[in-house]
Design an enzyme around this catalytic site. Structure first.
Site, PDB file in Angstrom:
ATOM      1  N   LYS A 231       0.820  -1.222   0.000  1.00 25.44           N
ATOM      2  CA  LYS A 231       0.000   0.000   0.000  1.00 25.44           C
ATOM      3  C   LYS A 231       0.849   1.266   0.000  1.00 25.44           C
ATOM      4  O   LYS A 231       0.594   2.191  -0.783  1.00 25.44           O
ATOM      5  CB  LYS A 231      -0.925   0.009   1.239  1.00 25.44           C
ATOM      6  CG  LYS A 231      -1.959  -1.092   1.253  1.00 25.44           C
ATOM      7  CD  LYS A 231      -2.879  -0.979   2.457  1.00 25.44           C
ATOM      8  CE  LYS A 231      -2.204  -1.350   3.750  1.00 25.44           C
ATOM      9  NZ  LYS A 231      -1.871  -2.784   3.834  1.00 25.44           N
ATOM     10  N   THR A 232       1.840   1.313   0.878  1.00 26.21           N
ATOM     11  CA  THR A 232       2.650   2.530   0.977  1.00 26.21           C
ATOM     12  C   THR A 232       3.424   2.780  -0.309  1.00 26.21           C
ATOM     13  O   THR A 232       3.463   3.909  -0.817  1.00 26.21           O
ATOM     14  CB  THR A 232       3.617   2.434   2.168  1.00 26.21           C
ATOM     15  OG1 THR A 232       2.854   2.341   3.376  1.00 26.21           O
ATOM     16  CG2 THR A 232       4.536   3.636   2.232  1.00 26.21           C
TER      17      THR A 232
ATOM     18  N   GLU B 296      -3.849   5.557   1.600  1.00 23.61           N
ATOM     19  CA  GLU B 296      -3.827   4.124   1.847  1.00 23.61           C
ATOM     20  C   GLU B 296      -5.143   3.719   2.518  1.00 23.61           C
ATOM     21  O   GLU B 296      -5.785   4.521   3.190  1.00 23.61           O
ATOM     22  CB  GLU B 296      -2.665   3.756   2.765  1.00 23.61           C
ATOM     23  CG  GLU B 296      -1.307   3.964   2.143  1.00 23.61           C
ATOM     24  CD  GLU B 296      -0.186   3.494   3.048  1.00 23.61           C
ATOM     25  OE1 GLU B 296      -0.399   2.539   3.822  1.00 23.61           O
ATOM     26  OE2 GLU B 296       0.908   4.081   2.972  1.00 23.61           O
TER      27      GLU B 296
END
Length: 460
Positions: free
Chosen positions: A122-123, A166
């Site tokens: 996600k990051t 996110e």
């Protein structure tokens, strides 16, 4: 649920304001003229930055921290009802919002709200989308779960109608969101202190996908097993990306890796050439992340040249295969990987560096995850030549479930790889100094404070 009117700033208090996500939300409110206060256990660069912006920060959590002028209190999933500030807010009848509920309400203020979800990646993917949008001068508002150097932190306050964040599945927090575009990168077993099993996790992602309006868009990895089941009753269009499915909308072909493990490849969109990329981050997993980011960019009508400029220039965020330094000829890398899939991806990327030996210093994260995925951790870590294990980082957990990193060491050695367990960081550092040889690679890995080992060795 209490609804914040973002056109009429009020006083908001954050319990646990120093977290990467909470601090970002606080910064957004400060930029919009809200009065912000908050508490955390200890000062950090994030809380110092908030104080510079005008927030009032308290060290430690006490009922007295919630001033008489506070209108609403925001808390994280880690805050329990016995927390003194939580109890004080309840006693006074103050409106309360979870972190996810506040983030969801913020998303309503943007024409396009992009939520990037998945068990891992996600990051990185959020950061890649950020770089593309910056290259396109799209002026987005960004909330990312890591420190991204191009935006000087974890938050960027933009002035366009685009918001990118996110979306974490833990405690189903992303079910409070209002996205117009979603990305699902992968779905694997994780957070088993909350979810019952993989089917429970898949059900959670299905509910997340159903949040999209008919005009929305779902971007999903076609390599997720039975991914179409997740789409059975989704009203909006769907776009797929894949490293293996030739029917996917976005694919990577002609993949090559250089001596650093960085990938070069062509992106095909529905069989047609879209762009050639030369990434500055290693591993096959980052090629998949780049495909997802390119799909988001196209959905936001970003030109192809901005995709190339953004992704070719992306060098990663802190603690994502981050080069820390050289220790007498030993390359030191740090990585946030704390799930078997992430560990596997990181170590496969490390293999492409062609070092004499790969040392992995791993700090397991939470007893629940370690116990539930013990065999998977052992298999993934066995990709390293030698594994050094630190004590399990408990995070929010208090019950050790009768396990320790010593149990994981036994499982790794059953697979024929050397595994060493030490109780303290000092012991690990001394062991490494005695055994590391020039030309080798040292990776510190985990979501806790294991990064300190490499930094201590390097004198950072």
């Amino acid at each position: 649920m209490y609804q914040i009117d973002f056109q009429n700033p009020i006083a908001v208090h954050f319990i646990g304001i120093g977290g990467i996500s909470m601090s970002g939300l606080a910064e957004v409110l400060l930029a919009k003229g809200f009065k912000v206060s908050g508490s955390d256990a200890s000062p950090s660069a994030l809380t110092d930055h908030l104080e510079d912006d005008g927030a009032v920060i308290f060290r430690g959590q006490r009922a007295s921290n919630i001033g008489d002028d506070v209108d609403v209190v925001v808390y994280t999933a880690a805050i329990h009802p016995d927390n003194p500030e939580y109890q004080e807010a309840v006693r006074r009848g103050l409106p309360m919002l979870s972190r996810a509920e506040l983030l969801g309400q913020m998303m309503k203020n943007y024409e396009e709200a992009v939520a990037i979800a998945g068990t891992h990646g996600k990051t990185t993917t959020t950061s890649m989308v950020t770089e593309i949008l910056l290259a396109a001068d799209a002026d987005p508002t960004i909330s990312v779960g890591g420190i991204l150097h191009s935006i000087g932190g974890n938050i960027r306050i933009g002035h366009s109608g685009c918001f990118v964040t996110e979306a974490c599945e833990y405690t189903n927090s992303y079910h409070s969101f209002f996205p117009t575009i979603e990305v699902i990168l992968n779905i694997r077993e994780d957070h088993l202190d909350f979810f019952k099993d993989l089917e429970d996790i898949r059900s959670s992602f299905h509910t997340f996908a159903k949040l999209l309006p008919e005009r929305g868009l779902l971007i999903i990895n076609a390599d997720i097993p039975d991914y179409r089941e997740l789409m059975a009753d989704i009203a909006c269009p769907m776009v797929t990306f894949s490293l293996s499915d030739e029917e996917a909308d976005y694919r990577a072909v002609d993949i090559r890796y250089d001596e650093r493990g960085y990938g070069s490849f062509d992106i095909l969109r529905r069989g047609e050439f879209l762009a050639h990329l030369d990434l500055e981050v290693p591993g096959e997993h980052n090629i998949a992340n780049a495909l997802a980011a390119a799909a988001v960019a196209e959905a936001l009508k970003v030109p192809g040249e901005a995709i190339v400029e953004g992704l070719d220039g992306y060098t990663g965020t802190e603690r994502r295969f981050e080069f820390k330094g050289d220790l007498g000829g030993v390359t030191v890398i740090d990585d946030y990987a704390h799930h078997p899939d992430e560990i596997r991806a990181t170590l496969l990327a490390a293999e492409k560096l062609h070092k004499k030996k790969i040392w992995c210093v791993f700090q397991p994260h939470t007893y629940t995850r370690t116990k539930a995925l013990m065999a998977e951790f052992a298999q993934a870590l066995s990709l390293a030549d030698e594994v050094v294990l630190a004590k399990i980082y408990p995070a929010r957990e208090t019950d050790d479930l009768g396990i320790s990193s010593a149990d994981l060491a036994v499982e790794i050695e059953k697979l024929g790889k050397k595994a060493h367990y030490f109780e303290s960081f000092d012991e690990i550092e001394n062991f490494l100094l005695e055994n590391l040889v020039p030309g080798e690679l040292l990776i510190t890995m985990g979501a806790g404070d294991v990064v300190k080992i490499g930094e201590n060795l390097l004198g950072l």
